[in-house]
Design a protein around this motif. Structure first.
Motif, PDB file in Angstrom:
ATOM      1  N   MET A   1       0.843  -1.195   0.000  1.00  0.00           N
ATOM      2  CA  MET A   1       0.000   0.000   0.000  1.00  0.00           C
ATOM      3  C   MET A   1       0.877   1.245   0.000  1.00  0.00           C
ATOM      4  SD  MET A   1      -3.153   1.002   2.537  1.00  0.00           S
ATOM      5  CE  MET A   1      -4.108  -0.392   1.949  1.00  0.00           C
ATOM      6  N   GLU A   2       0.608   2.191  -0.899  1.00  0.00           N
ATOM      7  CA  GLU A   2       1.379   3.424  -1.005  1.00  0.00           C
ATOM      8  C   GLU A   2       0.639   4.541  -0.286  1.00  0.00           C
ATOM      9  OE1 GLU A   2       4.463   5.469  -1.478  1.00  0.00           O
ATOM     10  OE2 GLU A   2       4.511   3.750  -2.838  1.00  0.00           O
ATOM     11  N   SER A   3       1.386   5.329   0.510  1.00  0.00           N
ATOM     12  CA  SER A   3       0.779   6.438   1.242  1.00  0.00           C
ATOM     13  C   SER A   3       1.514   7.731   0.929  1.00  0.00           C
ATOM     14  CB  SER A   3       0.827   6.177   2.751  1.00  0.00           C
ATOM     15  OG  SER A   3       0.060   5.046   3.104  1.00  0.00           O
ATOM     16  N   TYR A   4       0.753   8.810   0.820  1.00  0.00           N
ATOM     17  CA  TYR A   4       1.320  10.131   0.582  1.00  0.00           C
ATOM     18  C   TYR A   4       0.752  11.112   1.598  1.00  0.00           C
ATOM     19  CZ  TYR A   4       2.534   8.358  -4.106  1.00  0.00           C
ATOM     20  OH  TYR A   4       3.017   7.631  -5.159  1.00  0.00           O
ATOM     21  N   SER A   5       1.618  11.963   2.127  1.00  0.00           N
ATOM     22  CA  SER A   5       1.193  13.061   2.994  1.00  0.00           C
ATOM     23  C   SER A   5       1.491  14.358   2.264  1.00  0.00           C
ATOM     24  CB  SER A   5       1.934  13.010   4.334  1.00  0.00           C
ATOM     25  OG  SER A   5       1.681  11.781   4.993  1.00  0.00           O
ATOM     26  N   ILE A 125      -4.917  14.253  -8.699  1.00  0.00           N
ATOM     27  CA  ILE A 125      -4.756  12.940  -8.067  1.00  0.00           C
ATOM     28  C   ILE A 125      -3.803  12.072  -8.876  1.00  0.00           C
ATOM     29  CG2 ILE A 125      -5.948  10.775  -7.530  1.00  0.00           C
ATOM     30  CD1 ILE A 125      -6.459  12.905  -5.494  1.00  0.00           C
ATOM     31  N   ASP A 126      -3.982  12.063 -10.180  1.00  0.00           N
ATOM     32  CA  ASP A 126      -3.099  11.263 -11.036  1.00  0.00           C
ATOM     33  C   ASP A 126      -1.660  11.761 -10.960  1.00  0.00           C
ATOM     34  OD1 ASP A 126      -5.187   9.646 -11.884  1.00  0.00           O
ATOM     35  OD2 ASP A 126      -5.704  10.982 -13.544  1.00  0.00           O
ATOM     36  N   GLU A 127      -1.478  13.071 -10.880  1.00  0.00           N
ATOM     37  CA  GLU A 127      -0.127  13.642 -10.770  1.00  0.00           C
ATOM     38  C   GLU A 127       0.535  13.184  -9.467  1.00  0.00           C
ATOM     39  OE1 GLU A 127       1.571  15.400 -12.884  1.00  0.00           O
ATOM     40  OE2 GLU A 127       0.088  16.043 -14.364  1.00  0.00           O
ATOM     41  N   ILE A 128      -0.223  13.211  -8.390  1.00  0.00           N
ATOM     42  CA  ILE A 128       0.323  12.803  -7.089  1.00  0.00           C
ATOM     43  C   ILE A 128       0.725  11.334  -7.123  1.00  0.00           C
ATOM     44  CG2 ILE A 128      -0.257  12.409  -4.652  1.00  0.00           C
ATOM     45  CD1 ILE A 128      -2.086  14.912  -4.872  1.00  0.00           C
ATOM     46  N   LYS A 129      -0.122  10.502  -7.694  1.00  0.00           N
ATOM     47  CA  LYS A 129       0.145   9.061  -7.715  1.00  0.00           C
ATOM     48  C   LYS A 129       1.367   8.700  -8.558  1.00  0.00           C
ATOM     49  CE  LYS A 129      -3.509   6.314  -7.929  1.00  0.00           C
ATOM     50  NZ  LYS A 129      -4.838   5.757  -8.310  1.00  0.00           N
TER      51      LYS A 129
END
Length: 299
Positions: A1-5, A125-129
């Motif tokens: 699972m990938e997480s971003y803050s 969202i796509d840019e962040i991912k």
């Protein structure tokens, strides 16, 4: 699972379209889950009145989103804080008209690699991912930002896993008190998990600690902490600032998700209370200097 803050400034209209509201105090958190990707957006809702709302929001972030509608002193202060905290990944939402001015402002800062963005919220969202974050496995380290009592569960602490991982039933050291606590359970996005890795936003049920003994900016680690109460050396102003700091004035160490007061005198800072040493340098702030976040000092 990938997480971003993700730290967010002036972009709540974007964030509210793509994430749901979470914990609120002087910082507002929003959450979104896309498949195996969890995103936590952090907004300094008490800024600019409260500078610690800004620094506490930036500290645990992997990247930043800045929406520019006008060039102001507050925007400049945010850019200086991001630079001093070395946040090198991010997005700037800005019109074509203001883009040249922003490019000039962020020259010679950690923000030079930020991507200019003019798309819709869902496209962000796509840019962040697509961003790849280098995670550190060197030390198990989690910073705590909120805590409370839950009936039938006990003490619950919310925080961010900064490096390494944290596991259910793990016995771990709580900084400042140097007390061993046990992780009874872990939740991510309201789901129980056995382990959470670096970058994760977590809710931890803890044994052997009461919320009344805790404060924001405490850390959890599997290794003992080192502390400092007196910091020797000169404060180095942010590279674009020309400041004559003088001597004998109130300062705050502001990059441990805590705003720890101290006094700068005779080329050293004497703190009111010891702080854990997490990095080799600390960000320094003062309410009597513009911008209020203005430099660093080596620990």
């Amino acid at each position: 699972m990938e997480s971003y803050s993700i730290f967010c400034y002036n972009a709540s209209d974007y964030i509210k379209e793509i994430a749901k509201v979470g914990t609120n105090s002087d910082i507002q958190l929003y959450h979104r889950k896309d498949g195996d990707t969890i995103m936590t957006f952090i907004e300094p809702v008490k800024y600019p009145e409260k500078i610690s709302s800004l620094t506490d929001s930036i500290y645990p972030s992997d990247m930043a989103i800045i929406k520019v509608t006008t060039i102001s002193r507050d925007l400049g202060e945010v850019i200086v804080a991001l630079d001093l905290m070395e946040k090198r990944v991010g997005f700037i939402i800005v019109s074509e008209e203001l883009r040249p001015a922003i490019k000039k402002i962020i020259e010679n800062t950690s923000l030079t690699g930020y991507k200019f963005f003019t798309g819709k919220p869902m496209e962000l969202i796509d840019e962040i991912k697509n961003v790849k974050i280098n995670r550190s496995e060197a030390k198990n380290l989690t910073v705590i930002d909120h805590f409370f009592k839950v009936k039938g569960v006990g003490t619950v602490a919310l925080g961010f896993v900064l490096s390494g991982s944290i596991s259910k039933h793990q016995k771990i050291i709580l900084s400042d008190l140097d007390r061993e606590v046990e992780v009874r359970s872990i939740q991510m996005n309201d789901e129980d998990v056995d382990t959470a890795g670096a970058g994760s936003r977590v809710g931890l049920a803890l044994k052997n600690i009461e919320p009344t003994d805790m404060e924001r900016g405490m850390f959890l680690s599997d290794k003992p902490f080192k502390y400092v109460e007196e910091i020797k050396g000169n404060v180095v102003p942010q590279r674009n600032l020309k400041l004559n700091l003088g001597d004998n004035f109130e300062v705050f160490i502001s990059d441990i998700m805590r705003f720890q007061r101290g006094k700068f005198e005779n080329d050293h800072i004497i703190l009111d209370k010891k702080i854990p040493v997490i990095r080799d340098k600390a960000v320094v702030a003062s309410n009597n200097i513009v911008p209020r976040v203005f430099g660093t000092i080596n620990l």
